[in-house]
Design a protein around this motif. Sequence first.
Motif, short mmCIF file in Angstrom:
data_model
loop_
_atom_site.label_atom_id
_atom_site.label_comp_id
_atom_site.label_asym_id
_atom_site.label_seq_id
_atom_site.Cartn_x
_atom_site.Cartn_y
_atom_site.Cartn_z
N TYR A 195 0.85 -1.19 0.00
CA TYR A 195 0.00 0.00 0.00
C TYR A 195 0.88 1.24 0.00
O TYR A 195 2.07 1.17 0.34
CB TYR A 195 -0.92 0.01 1.23
N LYS A 196 0.31 2.34 -0.40
CA LYS A 196 0.97 3.64 -0.36
C LYS A 196 0.11 4.56 0.51
O LYS A 196 -1.12 4.54 0.41
CB LYS A 196 1.11 4.24 -1.76
N THR A 197 0.75 5.34 1.35
CA THR A 197 -0.01 6.17 2.28
C THR A 197 -0.71 7.34 1.60
O THR A 197 -1.36 8.13 2.29
CB THR A 197 0.89 6.68 3.42
N ILE A 198 -0.58 7.47 0.29
CA ILE A 198 -1.27 8.53 -0.43
C ILE A 198 -2.24 7.97 -1.47
O ILE A 198 -2.96 8.73 -2.12
CB ILE A 198 -0.24 9.48 -1.11
N GLU A 199 -2.31 6.66 -1.62
CA GLU A 199 -3.19 6.09 -2.64
C GLU A 199 -4.65 6.34 -2.27
O GLU A 199 -4.98 6.54 -1.09
CB GLU A 199 -2.93 4.60 -2.81
N PRO A 200 -5.58 6.33 -3.25
CA PRO A 200 -6.98 6.65 -2.98
C PRO A 200 -7.61 5.81 -1.87
O PRO A 200 -8.35 6.32 -1.03
CB PRO A 200 -7.66 6.40 -4.32
N ARG A 201 -7.32 4.50 -1.85
CA ARG A 201 -7.89 3.64 -0.81
C ARG A 201 -7.46 4.11 0.57
O ARG A 201 -8.26 4.16 1.51
CB ARG A 201 -7.46 2.19 -1.04
N VAL A 202 -6.18 4.46 0.72
CA VAL A 202 -5.68 4.90 2.01
C VAL A 202 -6.19 6.30 2.34
O VAL A 202 -6.48 6.61 3.50
CB VAL A 202 -4.13 4.85 2.03
N GLN A 203 -6.33 7.15 1.32
CA GLN A 203 -6.92 8.47 1.55
C GLN A 203 -8.34 8.33 2.10
O GLN A 203 -8.74 9.04 3.03
CB GLN A 203 -6.95 9.28 0.25
N ARG A 204 -9.07 7.37 1.55
CA ARG A 204 -10.44 7.16 2.02
C ARG A 204 -10.43 6.72 3.49
O ARG A 204 -11.19 7.25 4.31
CB ARG A 204 -11.14 6.11 1.15
N ILE A 205 -9.58 5.77 3.82
CA ILE A 205 -9.51 5.29 5.20
C ILE A 205 -9.11 6.41 6.15
O ILE A 205 -9.66 6.55 7.24
CB ILE A 205 -8.53 4.10 5.30
N SER A 206 -8.15 7.24 5.72
CA SER A 206 -7.69 8.35 6.56
C SER A 206 -8.81 9.37 6.78
O SER A 206 -9.00 9.87 7.89
CB SER A 206 -6.48 9.01 5.91
N GLN A 207 -9.55 9.68 5.73
CA GLN A 207 -10.65 10.63 5.87
C GLN A 207 -11.82 10.03 6.65
O GLN A 207 -12.48 10.72 7.42
CB GLN A 207 -11.10 11.10 4.49
N LEU A 208 -12.03 8.71 6.50
CA LEU A 208 -13.05 8.04 7.32
C LEU A 208 -12.68 8.12 8.80
O LEU A 208 -13.55 8.32 9.65
CB LEU A 208 -13.17 6.56 6.91
N SER A 209 -11.41 7.95 9.08
CA SER A 209 -10.94 8.05 10.46
C SER A 209 -11.26 9.43 11.02
O SER A 209 -11.73 9.56 12.15
CB SER A 209 -9.43 7.77 10.52
N PHE A 210 -10.99 10.45 10.24
CA PHE A 210 -11.26 11.81 10.68
C PHE A 210 -12.75 12.00 10.97
O PHE A 210 -13.13 12.55 12.03
CB PHE A 210 -10.81 12.81 9.61
#
Length: 929
Positions: A195-210
């Motif tokens: 995974y990459k910490t900037i890829e769309p899937r990870v962006q989604r998870i990060s924004q979901l966390s917020f």
Amino acid sequence: MSATSIHRATTGITNGRRYVSSDDESTPGTGGESMSMDAQQDDTEADASDEEPTLEGSYDPEAVEERWQQRWVDEEVYAYESDPERDPNTLYAIDTPPPTVSGSLHMGHLYGSTLQDFAARFQRMADGDVLFPFGYDDNGIASERLTERELDIRHQDYERREFQELCREVCQEYEAEFTEQMQSLGTSIDWTSTYKTIEPRVQRISQLSFLDLYEKGREYRKKAPAIWCPECETAISQVEMEDDERGSHFNDIAFELVGDDAPRDEFVISTTRPELIPACVSVFVHPDDEENQDLVGETARIPIFGHEVPIIADDRVDMEKGSGIVMCCTFGDQKDIEWYQAHDLPLRVAIDESATMTDLAGDYEGMSTEEAREAIVEDLDEEGYLRDRWEISHTVQVHERCETPVEFRVSKQWYVELLDHKEEYLEAGREMDWYPEKMFTRYKHWIEGLEWDWLISRQRDSGIPFPVWYCADCDHEIMAAREDLPVDPLSDEPPVDACPECGHDEFVPEDDVFDTWATSSLTPLINAGWDWDAEAEEFTMDKPELYPFDLRPQGHDIISFWLFHTVVKCYEHTGEVPFDATMINGHVLDENREKMSKSKGNVVDPDDVLADYPVDAVRFWAASAAVGDDFPYQEKDLRAGEKLLRKLWNASKLTDTLAPREPEEPEALEPIDRWLLAELDDAIEELTAQLEEYEFAKARDRLRTFFWNTFCDDYLEIAKGREDNPSTQYALRTAHRTFLELWAPFLPHATEEIWQAVYSDDPDDLEDNSIHVRDWPEPQGYEADLEAGETAMEVISALRRYKSEHQLPLNADLESVAVYGPIEGFEDAIQNVMHVQELTVLDAEPEVTTEVASIDLDYSTLGPKFGSKVGEIDSGIESGDYEIDDEAGVLRVAGEELEADLFEVEYERTYSGDGEMIETESAVVILED
């Protein structure tokens, strides 16, 4: 150098390695008689994948390692197959750290990744399925600076989305390099789980966390003082600060009192930051400071700048520091912030976001803080306000990334609330197993010392955007809809047409991005596939069997960064601790035990190391220190690793000449063979326990000693004279196969090569036949008198040394040998192996006399303590006029009594009977004339 050229320069780091020829290494079990080696293979390059594993010739790690690295990846030997119904206890999941994509692999990456791989390979063999993923941290300021440096641009000159695209392109080249470098280490990473910490899937998870934390009331936005880095021009969190010792000056500055009825004309404050004087908003005196109580309630005039401020009593003043009277400026430090909030003081901003003086500084506007500091001191001196000035060295808080002293600025920022849950985070830490256990103390101290909530917003262009818009009229926060994530408010529209609070239809997008740790702290959830299930209206995981993870491996320097923040995020989202155990590795130091630093010129380049030594030798080095300890880089461990590889290869070749590959188990094993397998059972039990506790150094050393000394130097020598014995053939093959399996986590390339050449049913099918997917060895229940067998081995080794020292052939007969020591059941083995015509086992110890050979004195302590008496002490020892009291631990000589730390006695044992005596650890051997 461009990213592309760096990638080309480091491609194929296995090429051009220096390898010590195996011709200089004696074959194990030959007693110094070197086995002939084939000439070095010719330099003609061939496709490594077309070569077949073979024991022919000498070991060629360059070809072997590259071949297996390629095949392991191509055939997905280490791929994890998810099964949500699987019992979590039947698999092992590692929450691996995603390294910052910065373009270079340093020794810390090499060391830390190898430790993780030891755990992964052992657990894969011991328990079955393992998830060993890999991530790329290409999110945040590191990627931003890398892109600016590589492309020679400034992020301010681009729109955010355009600049972020440039960051992705640059990082992609470095990610490819990182992949190749990690694969060249032979790690058993599942390259289908990246995974990459900037890829769309990870962006989604990060924004979901917020969004989830916001809805739970664990986040807030507030205009308040924040820690600020002027170099990076962004707010940072408490964890990103570190202390640095720097030179400075203390300045005693006179402040005038206002009013004709003032109790005195002036008072003096001491400060290291005179550039903050224009931001002064009050003066504080401690309530217990009797000498200065007359100032409380008065008004002070600020020198040079002229504005007036109140003088207030507050018990947070340090009376021992400086004059005991303190000016409060907005803001110089944390205490200024506390006073500002507690006393509702005004805000005066004299320093801007780039550490430049503002118009509030008057004539000093536009100067840097350093320039203003000197200019203000000069003017204070010239106008008669400077009373004293002297040099000091003090601790300054700096941004750990750029080492710039931090400032404190008031701005609107997003925070995660921490301070009210400190005890819960401590309890979460207590639920984890810590390797080493002492590292929990660092985690505990960090939490206990927390003074700020977690500031997660950053004023950068590279990063994951906050999914937030604000009403242009009432500033009401508009959150993105979960189904729309990921979003970028600078480019996307809000999910509403009008503000639900006031009805206004214009919105301001949030232009800040998340702190990179706000995303990296989600790695367990990223790897478990955490997401919002709209139909079920709950958070779910695609791979629930992985969570919580079994292991979090990382360096001790990021306990407060990554580990703590991961506990915070995952605990708040799931109510669970995200991993069962954490393995904390130390740092690699230079040979003088100093931290490696480019400025010191003591950095060891991993590419150079991997060009000079086999990967397996580097892995052997990585297992040389206890987990958690910093340790020096020493080439002797690499050379020892090379020698071990040759030993393993040559032992395998010799085993192949002494026993069939699949011998039948005899009805009864002879004592020496049963003893070897019983010793092997004991070693397996001990090694398994050590690897389960991540004691890699202990396991490596235990295995090396048993393999090198007992198996190679002793047992193989015995086997050479018993190659037709079915008992020896079976024991030899059983031990050899087991040794390959035991060495597999440490030396994956060499063990795979030998295994496929000798034991594999189908070398073309690695998925089922790789040594690394075999079951970890278990004790087979062999019983033997281990003490007697070990003593017999000592006797055999002693007799072999005797023959070598006396230039006798190893097959030379020894007429008569007597042994005192436990060797029952192994008499025949000693006689047969060492060609002893008559062997006698003694019931009593031979006539051995123990005499003092020498007494060494510690003159550095003896001289100052006894002075001129030292000469008499020496004379007494020389003449033998002394007494050693072993029970009291003292030496009595020349009328004095010397304590044990002042002397050291060396003893000599002599045999007064017929023949020559040889002593081992457990036996006395007499070679009779």
